[in-house]
Design a protein around this motif. Structure first.
Motif, PDB file in Angstrom:
ATOM      1  N   UNK A 128       9.775  16.488   6.152  1.00  0.00           N
ATOM      2  CA  UNK A 128       9.187  15.971   7.171  1.00  0.00           C
ATOM      3  C   UNK A 128       7.629  16.446   6.883  1.00  0.00           C
ATOM      4  N   UNK A 129       6.784  15.464   7.630  1.00  0.00           N
ATOM      5  CA  UNK A 129       5.156  15.825   7.261  1.00  0.00           C
ATOM      6  C   UNK A 129       4.589  16.922   7.643  1.00  0.00           C
ATOM      7  N   UNK A 130       5.025  17.640   8.953  1.00  0.00           N
ATOM      8  CA  UNK A 130       4.603  18.989   9.341  1.00  0.00           C
ATOM      9  C   UNK A 130       5.514  20.175   8.937  1.00  0.00           C
ATOM     10  N   UNK A 131       6.751  19.890   9.575  1.00  0.00           N
ATOM     11  CA  UNK A 131       7.612  21.221   9.354  1.00  0.00           C
ATOM     12  C   UNK A 131       8.534  21.251   8.319  1.00  0.00           C
ATOM     13  N   UNK A 132       8.357  20.216   7.399  1.00  0.00           N
ATOM     14  CA  UNK A 132       9.362  20.253   6.227  1.00  0.00           C
ATOM     15  C   UNK A 132       9.100  21.276   5.405  1.00  0.00           C
ATOM     16  N   UNK A 133      10.339  21.851   4.844  1.00  0.00           N
ATOM     17  CA  UNK A 133      10.078  23.083   3.872  1.00  0.00           C
ATOM     18  C   UNK A 133       9.404  22.731   2.498  1.00  0.00           C
ATOM     19  N   UNK A 134       9.559  21.770   1.967  1.00  0.00           N
ATOM     20  CA  UNK A 134       8.959  21.284   0.998  1.00  0.00           C
ATOM     21  C   UNK A 134       7.393  21.387   1.180  1.00  0.00           C
ATOM     22  N   UNK A 135       6.727  20.773   2.356  1.00  0.00           N
ATOM     23  CA  UNK A 135       5.315  20.621   2.510  1.00  0.00           C
ATOM     24  C   UNK A 135       4.959  22.113   2.759  1.00  0.00           C
ATOM     25  N   UNK A 136       5.777  22.863   3.814  1.00  0.00           N
ATOM     26  CA  UNK A 136       5.441  24.265   4.014  1.00  0.00           C
ATOM     27  C   UNK A 136       5.320  25.203   2.816  1.00  0.00           C
ATOM     28  N   UNK A 137       6.002  24.911   1.738  1.00  0.00           N
ATOM     29  CA  UNK A 137       6.199  25.794   0.564  1.00  0.00           C
ATOM     30  C   UNK A 137       4.641  25.434  -0.283  1.00  0.00           C
ATOM     31  N   UNK A 138       4.464  23.897  -0.230  1.00  0.00           N
ATOM     32  CA  UNK A 138       3.323  23.565  -0.944  1.00  0.00           C
ATOM     33  C   UNK A 138       1.873  23.961  -0.314  1.00  0.00           C
ATOM     34  N   UNK A 139       1.867  24.105   0.969  1.00  0.00           N
ATOM     35  CA  UNK A 139       0.897  24.502   1.567  1.00  0.00           C
ATOM     36  C   UNK A 139       0.700  26.020   1.596  1.00  0.00           C
ATOM     37  N   UNK A 141       1.449  27.750  -1.362  1.00  0.00           N
ATOM     38  CA  UNK A 141       1.151  28.104  -2.538  1.00  0.00           C
ATOM     39  C   UNK A 141      -0.246  27.535  -2.993  1.00  0.00           C
ATOM     40  N   UNK A 142      -0.435  26.199  -2.516  1.00  0.00           N
ATOM     41  CA  UNK A 142      -1.639  25.413  -2.951  1.00  0.00           C
ATOM     42  C   UNK A 142      -2.799  25.384  -1.735  1.00  0.00           C
ATOM     43  N   UNK A 143      -2.282  25.298  -0.370  1.00  0.00           N
ATOM     44  CA  UNK A 143      -3.335  25.127   0.618  1.00  0.00           C
ATOM     45  C   UNK A 143      -3.556  23.721   0.703  1.00  0.00           C
ATOM     46  N   UNK A 144      -4.112  23.366   1.895  1.00  0.00           N
ATOM     47  CA  UNK A 144      -4.462  21.989   2.042  1.00  0.00           C
ATOM     48  C   UNK A 144      -3.032  21.640   2.863  1.00  0.00           C
ATOM     49  N   UNK A 145      -3.054  20.192   2.740  1.00  0.00           N
ATOM     50  CA  UNK A 145      -1.889  19.479   3.538  1.00  0.00           C
ATOM     51  C   UNK A 145      -0.671  19.150   2.573  1.00  0.00           C
ATOM     52  N   UNK A 146       0.368  19.135   3.210  1.00  0.00           N
ATOM     53  CA  UNK A 146       1.733  19.093   2.457  1.00  0.00           C
ATOM     54  C   UNK A 146       1.622  17.388   1.696  1.00  0.00           C
ATOM     55  N   UNK A 147       2.163  17.068   0.531  1.00  0.00           N
ATOM     56  CA  UNK A 147       1.949  15.952   0.007  1.00  0.00           C
ATOM     57  C   UNK A 147       3.302  14.817   0.184  1.00  0.00           C
TER      58      UNK A 147
END
Length: 565
Positions: A128-139, A141-147
């Motif tokens: 999910x663009x906001x709460x999805x765990x892959x995006x949260x993990x990306x943010x 580690x790398x900061x910014x917005x999840x891809x």
């Protein structure tokens, strides 16, 4: 002899043939009535005459036409992704020394029995663009917005492919298993490398099977309802199945829905005819003599590259979605992740002890699926026997009717059943009976195909011996045919049961408040945002399905779910 006194009149009154005749009449009622009613509804005018105004309403708005083009594009894209996922895996398992190939084969089975809409829900929690765990993990580690954004055209296409690729795997692996290694050895002797042999020998031989599988994936992609309603609607993507559902909103426009379904029905019929033509070539079979040797090909260090790829496919299709669903099902709030104070059994207690609706839905699903599977097996056996033994006239027509539902997408069939049985004089809409009838019609081709292949393999002399010794046809069937086919019939029962428990496209338009099944309940819970309870229901669905498949593997064989009849 005991049969000597039986004249032509006695044979015409054979009670077994009477039963078979009644079953075939049921088949005609199940298949011909709704399809003909669908065509009639598409042409029926308000005053009772025939008209093309329904087609003008169905295709007179650019939004409706755009939905069809979007669906076509989605089908092509999902099919391409499925080929990318399946072909290397099928080649690795069938033809190479890939480590852990048995586990990867089971992983494909796990992806096959996972309902696509349940996989879509897991990917909402993951990407999910906001709460999805892959995006949260990306943010983190790398900061910014999840891809990642699962609510997009590409998100829908990828999720559809993740749970459709087993079809390609089944066809491709079946074809690869038939190819003799001697052909590849001959290419190697003449100087061809491994990649050249794969490109110029192996792939051309399995091309008919792969093209046939690609057509099936395309047809499944354009007919899915659950994944589009979960992912495409939030993405603002209008597809044919979601648009068709809009015609069932008040006021219900069955006539317009029937007209709108015609392009999907026509596309399915044409592509299935193309598939039959491709598979009838069976070029890969003609070169696989019985004495041909088949041994794994040593691909050296590339086996670990292939292993990594296969593991990545399993990660996307099975491991991550299952972990996500398990985690959410035992959580107070799925977004908080794994923590001691977030662990709870309340979701399972809610669905089993506190919520009668959920319990009733589970019972409904098991009852309807079991009843449909049993009826499918009985009618499928009748179809197989009368067509292969030619004990009734017009065996070709009977065979066609048994397989015809395969050419009707589930959502189109739902419209047909609504038109045929929803109103007077039967008024079955919202009852359990219409769901069972729809499931039987939808999945009859599975049991009919399996039973036909099995009956064809039986020597008629076995039954003739019973008749010569004075036994009736009923005795020959009950004491010879059925016992010899019990594994095939049990396998067909289990396969229909498993697929019926996950069926959504047909059930969503036919269930009422008291006849909901688990697939419809999961869809309703997703609209309410109750992902924790939804995940618990999903785990129950998977647990029941896995148990049934395990029983099938025990008594029928491990590959009965992935066997192409």
């Amino acid at each position: 002899m005991a049969l000597a006194s039986q004249g032509p009149g006695a044979r015409r009154l054979d009670p077994t043939l009477v039963v078979f005749s009644l079953l075939i009449l049921v088949l005609v009622f199940l298949v011909a009535n709704p399809v003909l009613r669908l065509v009639y509804e598409s042409l029926r005018g308000d005053e009772g005459g025939l008209t093309l105004s329904n087609y003008a309403s169905a295709f007179g708005r650019s939004r409706y036409v755009t939905a069809l083009w979007n669906t076509l594009y989605l089908g092509i894209t999902a099919t391409a992704f499925s080929l990318i996922l399946a072909l290397p895996l099928a080649w690795g398992v069938s033809r190479t020394n890939l480590p852990g190939k048995g586990w990867f084969h089971l992983g494909v089975l796990a992806a096959f029995i996972t309902p696509p809409f349940l996989g879509a829900i897991a990917w909402i929690l993951l990407a999910g663009p906001n709460a999805g765990w892959l995006n949260r993990g990306w943010v983190a580690i790398f900061g910014g917005d999840g891809p990642f954004n699962i609510f997009s055209f590409w998100g829908v296409a990828v999720v559809v492919a993740l749970y459709a690729f087993p079809l390609v795997y089944i066809f491709a692996k079946s074809a690869l298993d038939l190819i003799s290694t001697e052909l590849e050895d001959a290419a190697s002797i003449h100087g061809a490398g491994k990649l050249a042999t794969l490109r110029r020998v192996t792939l051309p031989l399995i091309l008919p099977a792969v093209c046939g599988a690609a057509i099936l994936v395309f047809l499944e992609a354009i007919a899915l309802y659950g994944t589009p309603v979960l992912l495409a609607i939030p993405a603002g993507l209008n597809l044919a199945t979601t648009q068709m559902a809009a015609f069932f909103e008040y006021p219900v426009r069955v006539d317009v829905a029937a007209a709108y379904a015609m392009p999907m029905l026509a596309t399915t019929v044409v592509l299935l005819a193309v598939q039959k033509l491709l598979l009838s070539r069976k070029g890969y079979v003609s070169v696989s003599g019985k004495g041909g040797e088949r041994r794994p090909q040593d691909i050296g260090g590339w086996k670990w590259v292939l292993f990594a790829y296969a593991f990545f496919v399993m990660l996307l299709t099975v491991i991550m979605p299952l972990v996500m669903l398990l985690g959410a099902s035992f959580s107070r709030a799925w977004g908080r992740g794994i923590a001691a104070d977030n662990f709870t059994l309340a979701n399972f207690r809610h669905i089993f002890l506190e919520q009668a609706t959920v319990r009733d839905t589970i019972v409904n699903t098991l009852m309807y699926s079991a009843a449909a599977a049993a009826i499918c097996v009985v009618i499928g056996l009748a179809v197989a026997y009368v067509t292969q033994r030619r004990v009734l006239p017009f065996p070709g027509v009977i065979q066609f009717l048994a397989l015809a539902p395969f050419a009707v997408p589930g959502i189109v069939l739902a419209v047909a059943f609504y038109a045929a049985y929803g109103g007077p004089p039967l008024s079955l809409y919202g009852t359990g009976l219409i769901i069972v009838i729809a499931f039987v019609t939808r999945f009859l081709p599975i049991s009919a195909t399996a039973a036909t292949a099995a009956v064809k393999s039986l020597n008629p002399e076995l039954e003739e011996a019973v008749r010569i010794l004075g036994g009736s046809r009923r005795m020959a069937i009950t004491r010879v045919v059925v016992p010899l086919l019990r594994k095939t019939l049990l396998g067909a029962f289990i396969l229909v049961f498993v697929i019926a428990t996950r069926e959504l496209s047909t059930a969503v338009f036919l269930t009422g408040p008291n006849t909901r099944v688990m697939s419809v309940l999961i869809l309703d819970l997703s609209e309410q945002g109750s992902y924790e309870v939804l995940a618990a229901v999903g785990i129950v669905v998977l647990a029941v399905t896995t148990f049934v498949v395990a029983v099938g593997a025990k008594f029928v064989g491990r590959d009965f779910m992935l066997r192409r009849h």
